[in-house]
Design an enzyme around this catalytic site. Structure first.
Site, mmCIF file in Angstrom:
data_model
loop_
_atom_site.group_PDB
_atom_site.id
_atom_site.type_symbol
_atom_site.label_atom_id
_atom_site.label_comp_id
_atom_site.label_asym_id
_atom_site.label_seq_id
_atom_site.Cartn_x
_atom_site.Cartn_y
_atom_site.Cartn_z
ATOM 1 N N LYS A 133 -12.664 -1.639 5.936
ATOM 2 C CA LYS A 133 -11.974 -2.529 6.857
ATOM 3 C C LYS A 133 -12.551 -2.419 8.266
ATOM 4 O O LYS A 133 -13.108 -3.367 8.785
ATOM 5 C CB LYS A 133 -10.476 -2.237 6.878
ATOM 6 C CG LYS A 133 -9.666 -2.860 5.758
ATOM 7 C CD LYS A 133 -9.786 -2.163 4.435
ATOM 8 C CE LYS A 133 -9.038 -2.824 3.313
ATOM 9 N NZ LYS A 133 -8.098 -1.952 2.628
ATOM 10 N N TRP A 167 0.830 -1.212 0.000
ATOM 11 C CA TRP A 167 0.000 0.000 0.000
ATOM 12 C C TRP A 167 0.857 1.251 0.000
ATOM 13 O O TRP A 167 0.543 2.221 -0.683
ATOM 14 C CB TRP A 167 -0.997 -0.016 1.155
ATOM 15 C CG TRP A 167 -2.087 -1.014 0.919
ATOM 16 C CD1 TRP A 167 -2.353 -2.132 1.651
ATOM 17 C CD2 TRP A 167 -3.045 -1.018 -0.160
ATOM 18 N NE1 TRP A 167 -3.407 -2.826 1.106
ATOM 19 C CE2 TRP A 167 -3.852 -2.177 -0.004
ATOM 20 C CE3 TRP A 167 -3.286 -0.180 -1.235
ATOM 21 C CZ2 TRP A 167 -4.893 -2.485 -0.883
ATOM 22 C CZ3 TRP A 167 -4.323 -0.488 -2.118
ATOM 23 C CH2 TRP A 167 -5.104 -1.624 -1.937
ATOM 24 N N ASP A 201 -2.015 6.647 6.255
ATOM 25 C CA ASP A 201 -3.055 5.799 5.670
ATOM 26 C C ASP A 201 -3.464 4.765 6.722
ATOM 27 O O ASP A 201 -2.828 3.733 6.874
ATOM 28 C CB ASP A 201 -2.504 5.109 4.412
ATOM 29 C CG ASP A 201 -3.512 4.136 3.797
ATOM 30 O OD1 ASP A 201 -4.609 3.955 4.369
ATOM 31 O OD2 ASP A 201 -3.189 3.552 2.741
HETATM 32 C C1 LIG Z 1 -7.556 -1.406 1.511
HETATM 33 C C2 LIG Z 1 -6.474 -0.418 1.612
HETATM 34 C C3 LIG Z 1 -6.335 0.615 0.658
HETATM 35 C C4 LIG Z 1 -7.228 0.742 -0.552
HETATM 36 O O1 LIG Z 1 -8.512 1.052 -0.214
HETATM 37 P P1 LIG Z 1 -9.612 1.331 -1.347
HETATM 38 O O2 LIG Z 1 -10.748 1.868 -0.547
HETATM 39 O O3 LIG Z 1 -9.893 0.031 -2.008
HETATM 40 O O4 LIG Z 1 -9.044 2.322 -2.280
HETATM 41 C C5 LIG Z 1 -5.321 1.531 0.849
HETATM 42 N N1 LIG Z 1 -4.488 1.446 1.894
HETATM 43 C C6 LIG Z 1 -4.582 0.459 2.820
HETATM 44 C C7 LIG Z 1 -3.631 0.433 3.966
HETATM 45 C C8 LIG Z 1 -5.581 -0.496 2.696
HETATM 46 O O5 LIG Z 1 -5.680 -1.466 3.615
#
Ligand SMILES: *Cc1c(COP(=O)(O)O)cnc(C)c1O
Length: 361
Positions: free
Chosen positions: A197, A103, A173
């Site tokens: 999540k 990521w 993030d």
């Molecule tokens: C799932 C995830 C993303 C991407 O999320 P989307 O909503 O599908 O764009 C980005 N960063 C992390 C750490 C993630 O777990």
């Protein structure tokens, strides 16, 4: 009623059953108004109330200081990979990024489209099994911000510390770790998290941004991606993802009823200790991550013999233990144990792992 399985999916992930039941009960007729939340004007008093309540509950849960805006935006976390540089990186500026896995790499690649990116540190030297200490980071002199990924959802690598970057805005993030344990929001310039999540349905992204970082967008920044515009319009410059926002609000209410983030932290600690303990005690299962960098929410593990992967997954599914297959880039297994995955689910998984080891170990 059908029996709900234990869902270890990395995302879209398990939601609290009580939340789904509440949404179901309110679906046709929201609080006696004779219509569903999905059919309401986002400008109606009813919906504005739902939206404000969700924001306030999130503020309470994370003790978000009043000089931060909370935005409910669209495009998921991935949209933020571009939105952050468009808003915070001057065309002649430089931003620091820390690479701890898939990521963070995606965030870096996207940001490079918009300006100079310095990868201040990378976990590559540790095969992404450990996080380089801050003494080894090569920070820029005048970085517009430092971006990092506190929890790498795929690799299962998590910071148990917050980088110290002085006046440089810290951008995180937190897609897969937000609300899993207590954090000090005031240490961050901007926090973002895709909802699917630990918050709610996919498509929604929550952005918590310090007010002094608003109003810095490039002139070429699309209106829809401008934080200032979003903040000025209460995240309703266009029609927001109303149902996702509402459902996230139900999750926040549920979290408060559970005792908030402190209670979640306790539960999550017990869950991850049980699972890592079972992995470490076994001869069949292993997890390669340095003990101080093991993810609380995403636990990858391997079986000693790859040929056992398929039988393991088949047996798991037969017991209602779903979505344990690891990410295609990593292989093996991964159990995502977000807030809505209870200790009972982890207990069931650990019991199955022991049973499987006895048969195949
Ligand atoms: C799932 C995830 C993303 C991407 O999320 P989307 O909503 O599908 O764009 C980005 N960063 C992390 C750490 C993630 O777990």
């Amino acid at each position: 009623m059908s029996k709900r399985a234990f869902n270890f999916c990395a995302g879209p992930a398990a939601l609290p059953e009580a939340v789904l039941q509440r949404a179901q009960a309110e679906l046709l007729d929201w609080q006696g108004k004779g219509l569903s939340v999905m059919e309401m004007s986002h400008r109606s008093d009813e919906y504005m109330g739902i939206a404000a309540r969700a924001e306030q509950d999130l503020r309470d849960l994370l003790a978000i200081p009043s000089n931060y805006k909370v935005l409910f935006l669209q495009g998921g976390a991935s949209q933020q990979f571009a939105e952050i540089p468009l808003n915070l990186l001057p065309e002649d500026g430089v931003a620091d990024y820390v690479d701890t896995g898939i990521w963070s790499k995606k965030a870096i690649e996207e940001a490079r489209r918009f300006g100079a990116i310095n990868v201040a540190a990378s976990a590559k030297g540790y095969d992404y099994f450990a996080i380089p200490g801050q003494n080894d980071w090569q920070l820029s002199k005048d970085a517009a911000y430092l971006h990092y990924t506190p929890n790498e959802t795929i690799g299962g690598l998590e910071f148990d510390w917050i980088p110290e970057v002085g006046e440089v805005p810290l951008v995180a993030d937190m897609s897969s770790d937000i609300l899993s344990r207590a954090i000090d929001v005031s240490k961050f310039g901007l926090i973002y998290a895709g909802a699917q999540k630990n918050i709610g349905p996919s498509g929604l992204v929550v952005v918590i941004v310090r007010e002094d970082l608003l109003g810095r967008a490039r002139s070429a920044c699309p209106t829809m991606l401008n934080y200032q515009v979003a903040a000025d319009n209460g995240s309703m410059y266009n029609t927001p993802a109303t149902f996702s926002w509402y459902l996230s609000g139900l999750v926040f209410e549920w979290l408060k009823e559970q005792g908030g983030v402190a209670a979640m932290e306790q539960r999550n600690r017990a869950k991850k200790e049980l699972l890592y303990g079972a992995i470490d005690a076994s001869a069949l299962y292993s997890n390669p991550i340095a003990t101080n960098a093991r993810s609380w929410m995403n636990v990858p593990f391997r079986l000693a013999d790859e040929r056992l992967d398929q039988p393991f997954l088949v047996g798991a599914e037969a017991r209602g233990l779903l979505n344990l297959k690891g990410h295609r880039s990593v292989g093996g297994m991964r159990a995502s144990i977000y807030n809505a995955v209870g200790l009972d689910a982890v207990q069931a998984l650990v019991a199955y792992m022991a049973e499987f080891e006895k048969e195949h170990g």
